[in-house]
Design a protein around this motif. Structure first.
Motif, PDB file in Angstrom:
ATOM      1  N   ILE A 285      23.340 -12.044 -13.479  1.00 49.51           N
ATOM      2  CA  ILE A 285      21.881 -12.197 -13.579  1.00 49.51           C
ATOM      3  C   ILE A 285      21.497 -13.675 -13.454  1.00 49.51           C
ATOM      4  CG2 ILE A 285      19.865 -11.888 -15.055  1.00 49.51           C
ATOM      5  CD1 ILE A 285      21.248  -9.483 -16.274  1.00 49.51           C
ATOM      6  N   PRO A 286      20.678 -14.022 -12.466  1.00 53.62           N
ATOM      7  CA  PRO A 286      20.305 -15.428 -12.233  1.00 53.62           C
ATOM      8  C   PRO A 286      19.144 -15.877 -13.103  1.00 53.62           C
ATOM      9  CG  PRO A 286      19.373 -14.043 -10.516  1.00 53.62           C
ATOM     10  CD  PRO A 286      20.108 -13.126 -11.454  1.00 53.62           C
ATOM     11  N   ALA A 287      19.391 -16.051 -14.414  1.00 56.87           N
ATOM     12  CA  ALA A 287      18.314 -16.457 -15.325  1.00 56.87           C
ATOM     13  C   ALA A 287      18.914 -16.980 -16.616  1.00 56.87           C
ATOM     14  CB  ALA A 287      17.381 -15.283 -15.610  1.00 56.87           C
ATOM     15  N   SER A 288      18.128 -17.774 -17.347  1.00 53.06           N
ATOM     16  CA  SER A 288      18.579 -18.291 -18.641  1.00 53.06           C
ATOM     17  C   SER A 288      18.331 -17.285 -19.758  1.00 53.06           C
ATOM     18  CB  SER A 288      17.867 -19.603 -18.965  1.00 53.06           C
ATOM     19  OG  SER A 288      16.465 -19.400 -18.991  1.00 53.06           O
ATOM     20  N   GLU A 289      17.347 -16.406 -19.568  1.00 55.37           N
ATOM     21  CA  GLU A 289      17.046 -15.374 -20.557  1.00 55.37           C
ATOM     22  C   GLU A 289      16.928 -14.034 -19.848  1.00 55.37           C
ATOM     23  OE1 GLU A 289      13.962 -14.546 -24.305  1.00 55.37           O
ATOM     24  OE2 GLU A 289      13.432 -15.967 -22.714  1.00 55.37           O
ATOM     25  N   ILE A 290      17.512 -13.013 -20.441  1.00 54.17           N
ATOM     26  CA  ILE A 290      17.496 -11.702 -19.803  1.00 54.17           C
ATOM     27  C   ILE A 290      16.842 -10.681 -20.713  1.00 54.17           C
ATOM     28  CG2 ILE A 290      19.572 -12.180 -18.462  1.00 54.17           C
ATOM     29  CD1 ILE A 290      21.141 -10.467 -20.380  1.00 54.17           C
ATOM     30  N   LYS A 291      16.347  -9.614 -20.106  1.00 54.04           N
ATOM     31  CA  LYS A 291      15.786  -8.495 -20.862  1.00 54.04           C
ATOM     32  C   LYS A 291      16.645  -7.259 -20.591  1.00 54.04           C
ATOM     33  CE  LYS A 291      12.306  -7.583 -17.268  1.00 54.04           C
ATOM     34  NZ  LYS A 291      10.857  -7.496 -16.974  1.00 54.04           N
ATOM     35  N   VAL A 292      16.898  -6.528 -21.665  1.00 51.39           N
ATOM     36  CA  VAL A 292      17.676  -5.292 -21.581  1.00 51.39           C
ATOM     37  C   VAL A 292      16.732  -4.156 -21.925  1.00 51.39           C
ATOM     38  CG1 VAL A 292      19.704  -4.048 -22.394  1.00 51.39           C
ATOM     39  CG2 VAL A 292      19.738  -6.554 -22.296  1.00 51.39           C
ATOM     40  N   GLN A 293      16.480  -3.281 -20.960  1.00 55.56           N
ATOM     41  CA  GLN A 293      15.531  -2.187 -21.140  1.00 55.56           C
ATOM     42  C   GLN A 293      16.292  -0.876 -21.338  1.00 55.56           C
ATOM     43  OE1 GLN A 293      13.476  -3.371 -17.421  1.00 55.56           O
ATOM     44  NE2 GLN A 293      11.589  -3.309 -18.633  1.00 55.56           N
ATOM     45  N   LEU A 294      15.898  -0.137 -22.403  1.00 50.88           N
ATOM     46  CA  LEU A 294      16.619   1.065 -22.787  1.00 50.88           C
ATOM     47  C   LEU A 294      15.662   2.184 -23.167  1.00 50.88           C
ATOM     48  CD1 LEU A 294      17.574  -1.572 -24.789  1.00 50.88           C
ATOM     49  CD2 LEU A 294      19.665  -0.230 -24.830  1.00 50.88           C
ATOM     50  N   ASN A 295      16.171   3.420 -23.114  1.00 46.69           N
ATOM     51  CA  ASN A 295      15.464   4.578 -23.652  1.00 46.69           C
ATOM     52  C   ASN A 295      16.244   5.182 -24.818  1.00 46.69           C
ATOM     53  OD1 ASN A 295      13.038   4.753 -22.084  1.00 46.69           O
ATOM     54  ND2 ASN A 295      14.303   5.345 -20.335  1.00 46.69           N
ATOM     55  N   ASN A 296      17.490   5.562 -24.553  1.00 48.51           N
ATOM     56  CA  ASN A 296      18.354   6.083 -25.614  1.00 48.51           C
ATOM     57  C   ASN A 296      19.798   5.734 -25.275  1.00 48.51           C
ATOM     58  OD1 ASN A 296      19.340   8.239 -23.811  1.00 48.51           O
ATOM     59  ND2 ASN A 296      17.290   9.109 -24.109  1.00 48.51           N
ATOM     60  N   ASN A 297      20.738   6.234 -26.062  1.00 45.88           N
ATOM     61  CA  ASN A 297      22.133   5.838 -25.864  1.00 45.88           C
ATOM     62  C   ASN A 297      22.890   6.695 -24.851  1.00 45.88           C
ATOM     63  OD1 ASN A 297      22.397   8.182 -27.308  1.00 45.88           O
ATOM     64  ND2 ASN A 297      23.315   7.221 -29.113  1.00 45.88           N
TER      65      ASN A 297
ATOM     66  N   LEU B 203      11.900 -14.727 -13.075  1.00 52.76           N
ATOM     67  CA  LEU B 203      12.620 -14.765 -11.799  1.00 52.76           C
ATOM     68  C   LEU B 203      12.699 -16.184 -11.275  1.00 52.76           C
ATOM     69  CD1 LEU B 203      11.019 -11.630 -10.107  1.00 52.76           C
ATOM     70  CD2 LEU B 203      13.360 -11.809 -10.952  1.00 52.76           C
ATOM     71  N   SER B 204      13.829 -16.533 -10.648  1.00 55.80           N
ATOM     72  CA  SER B 204      13.963 -17.852 -10.034  1.00 55.80           C
ATOM     73  C   SER B 204      13.161 -17.903  -8.745  1.00 55.80           C
ATOM     74  CB  SER B 204      15.442 -18.159  -9.759  1.00 55.80           C
ATOM     75  OG  SER B 204      15.990 -17.222  -8.853  1.00 55.80           O
ATOM     76  N   GLN B 205      13.078 -19.073  -8.152  1.00 53.32           N
ATOM     77  CA  GLN B 205      12.196 -19.294  -7.008  1.00 53.32           C
ATOM     78  C   GLN B 205      12.526 -18.397  -5.816  1.00 53.32           C
ATOM     79  OE1 GLN B 205      12.287 -23.301  -5.592  1.00 53.32           O
ATOM     80  NE2 GLN B 205      10.735 -22.989  -4.022  1.00 53.32           N
ATOM     81  N   ASN B 206      13.801 -18.177  -5.552  1.00 53.88           N
ATOM     82  CA  ASN B 206      14.190 -17.449  -4.352  1.00 53.88           C
ATOM     83  C   ASN B 206      14.461 -15.967  -4.591  1.00 53.88           C
ATOM     84  OD1 ASN B 206      14.160 -19.919  -2.934  1.00 53.88           O
ATOM     85  ND2 ASN B 206      16.233 -20.373  -3.645  1.00 53.88           N
ATOM     86  N   ILE B 207      14.338 -15.519  -5.848  1.00 54.00           N
ATOM     87  CA  ILE B 207      14.617 -14.127  -6.182  1.00 54.00           C
ATOM     88  C   ILE B 207      13.310 -13.376  -6.399  1.00 54.00           C
ATOM     89  CG2 ILE B 207      15.760 -12.558  -7.779  1.00 54.00           C
ATOM     90  CD1 ILE B 207      17.735 -14.185  -6.274  1.00 54.00           C
ATOM     91  N   MET B 208      13.131 -12.279  -5.677  1.00 48.05           N
ATOM     92  CA  MET B 208      11.935 -11.463  -5.846  1.00 48.05           C
ATOM     93  C   MET B 208      12.152 -10.337  -6.846  1.00 48.05           C
ATOM     94  SD  MET B 208      10.615 -11.166  -1.906  1.00 48.05           S
ATOM     95  CE  MET B 208       9.123 -10.328  -2.406  1.00 48.05           C
ATOM     96  N   ALA B 209      13.394  -9.872  -6.970  1.00 45.27           N
ATOM     97  CA  ALA B 209      13.716  -8.819  -7.935  1.00 45.27           C
ATOM     98  C   ALA B 209      15.212  -8.833  -8.185  1.00 45.27           C
ATOM     99  CB  ALA B 209      13.274  -7.450  -7.411  1.00 45.27           C
ATOM    100  N   ALA B 210      15.607  -8.494  -9.418  1.00 46.60           N
ATOM    101  CA  ALA B 210      17.024  -8.430  -9.767  1.00 46.60           C
ATOM    102  C   ALA B 210      17.203  -7.397 -10.870  1.00 46.60           C
ATOM    103  CB  ALA B 210      17.544  -9.790 -10.222  1.00 46.60           C
ATOM    104  N   SER B 211      18.047  -6.413 -10.631  1.00 44.60           N
ATOM    105  CA  SER B 211      18.284  -5.358 -11.618  1.00 44.60           C
ATOM    106  C   SER B 211      19.761  -5.009 -11.643  1.00 44.60           C
ATOM    107  CB  SER B 211      17.475  -4.102 -11.277  1.00 44.60           C
ATOM    108  OG  SER B 211      16.083  -4.365 -11.308  1.00 44.60           O
ATOM    109  N   MET B 212      20.323  -4.933 -12.846  1.00 44.98           N
ATOM    110  CA  MET B 212      21.694  -4.482 -13.054  1.00 44.98           C
ATOM    111  C   MET B 212      21.635  -3.230 -13.922  1.00 44.98           C
ATOM    112  SD  MET B 212      23.135  -6.977 -11.445  1.00 44.98           S
ATOM    113  CE  MET B 212      22.356  -8.475 -10.802  1.00 44.98           C
TER     114      MET B 212
END
Length: 439
Positions: free
Chosen positions: A364-376, A387-396
């Motif tokens: 992930i090209p960032a200093s802070e990330i978000k982790v999105q969840l629903n359940n386990n 997002l950094s300057q050259n990245i429009m979207a990034a998802s893992m």
């Protein structure tokens, strides 16, 4: 053929092209590197080709006599890499040998390359350059030019998730979707998914050339390129300036990348999975955390992971706004780390394959990330907060691993008497990694 060049220039070029030399060539010539010296351009071009992946690069030299020769890649690389710094001379001579005859009894030409440095002289036998297979030529087709940074960002964020299981070859590559001024990179091995979309900031350098039957005003092109070839492309781009323009050529089942060096490879056939539908549209929990702190904690806890237990457990605490990471490996030991987080939504306990989680955080090209969840049990998405300057979207995207709830310490699970002996001797079943539904 004869040329003079810095030893470092030849050595660097060899280190680039020999990545396309097969470890077990099906024909002796494929274990060689083709050297082509031009007196007009005063350059020496090196080419390696395993019939699937081809790499070509060149360097400046003083060419006294133009010509071509193929030399054993491994022997030439080992020889040049051990030479002292300075200039070398490579001179190719020809001779006939009574010990080398064809079926008609004619004498074969022998090609001897003599490498002379300040400290010594080395002779290497080569093969006729005309026996070396030509790299596939792409005439017509589709050409797109993009800045090097777009390729660097996309490859570094997706290559790790490509499959190495060749039973489903299309997953052994990275899927590229080129549309307008964006390139989307996607890879999945069936257990995880990585998607990076990069923008083309050098719009004035964007050029599109298509066949006459293609509409260049509404260009959308999709291709799946083998991960092995793209790993070599990433290395070739390592020392390339970010704004360097790279030309991408596509035709039939062939793709070519051309910048300071050239890489050509076959594309992977087959329908790539519809990966966008795997990503949930809504989430009821979100955790924000420092990427470096999260990665460091995972790496420390992962020391206790083993082949039998490679599962890391994450306990998200909404009341105390903290994350607890733990691994409990009965045959090794246990580990635990606590991190401060920002959590919206209820507390949750969830588990992942520690290797998959670590690689996703790294990508992930960032200093802070978000982790999105629903359940386990449903997919979890990691992405940058900003997002950094050259990245429009990034998802893992990662699939959680289901773990059995722990038994109370004073209430061991009872086993029927008839099954006790069988239970003791039956081996543990290896935990299967959860798979993405549409892959």
């Amino acid at each position: 053929m004869k040329f003079h060049a810095p030893t470092s220039a030849l050595n660097t070029s060899l280190s680039l092209v020999t990545r396309a030399v097969p470890s077990k060539p099906t024909h002796p010539i494929l274990g060689n590197v083709l050297l082509t010296a031009s007196s007009e351009s005063q350059q020496v071009r090196l080419t390696a080709f395993d019939l699937t992946l081809g790499i070509e690069t060149s360097f400046e030299a003083q060419v006294d006599a133009p010509g071509k020769i193929t030399l054993p890649a491994k022997l030439l690389t080992n020889t040049v890499s051990h030479l002292p710094a300075g200039e070398l001379t490579l001179d190719v001579g020809q001779e006939f040998s009574d010990n080398h005859q064809d079926n008609q009894g004619d004498h074969h030409q022998l090609f001897i390359a003599t490498i002379t440095s300040e400290s010594g002289r080395y002779q290497i036998r080569g093969m006729d350059a005309h026996e070396f297979p030509q790299l596939p030529a792409i005439e017509g087709g589709t050409q797109i030019t993009v800045p090097a940074f777009a390729l660097k960002e996309g490859l570094s964020g997706t290559l790790f998730a490509a499959s190495d299981n060749e039973t489903k070859q299309v997953l052994c590559g990275v899927h590229l979707t080129l549309e307008n001024n964006t390139i989307e990179f996607a890879s999945t091995d069936g257990h995880r998914l990585a998607v990076i979309k990069t923008s083309n900031q050098v719009e004035s350098n964007l050029e599109v050339a298509t066949d006459s039957n293609e509409d260049s005003t509404d260009l959308k092109f999709e291709v799946t390129v083998p991960a092995k070839a793209l790993q070599e492309l990433e290395k070739l781009l390592g020392n390339t300036a970010p704004d360097t323009v790279i030309a991408l050529w596509f035709q039939d089942n062939q793709v070519l990348f051309q910048g300071n060096s050239t890489l050509t490879t076959r594309t992977l056939e087959g329908q790539y999975p519809a990966y966008h539908q795997l990503i949930p549209c809504q989430f009821n929990r979100q955790m924000n955390v420092s990427r470096l702190q999260f990665l460091a904690a995972v790496e420390r806890v992962a020391v206790m992971a083993s082949q039998k237990n490679n599962i890391i457990k994450l306990d998200l605490d909404s009341e105390n706004q903290q994350l607890t990471l733990s691994i409990d490996a009965a045959d090794v030991g246990s580990s635990l780390e606590v991190l401060p987080i920002q959590l919206s939504g209820e507390s949750l306990s969830i588990a992942f394959n520690v290797k998959y989680l670590k690689e996703a955080i790294k990508a992930i090209p960032a200093s802070e990330i978000k982790v999105q969840l629903n359940n386990n049990t449903s997919p979890v998405v990691l992405s940058p907060v900003v997002l950094s300057q050259n990245i429009m979207a990034a998802s893992m995207l990662l699939m959680p691993v289901q773990i059995k709830s722990e038994q109370p310490p004073n209430e061991p699970q009872k086993t029927p008497a008839k099954q006790q002996s069988k239970t003791k001797t039956s081996p543990k079943k290896k935990q299967r990694e959860p798979k993405l539904a549409a892959v």
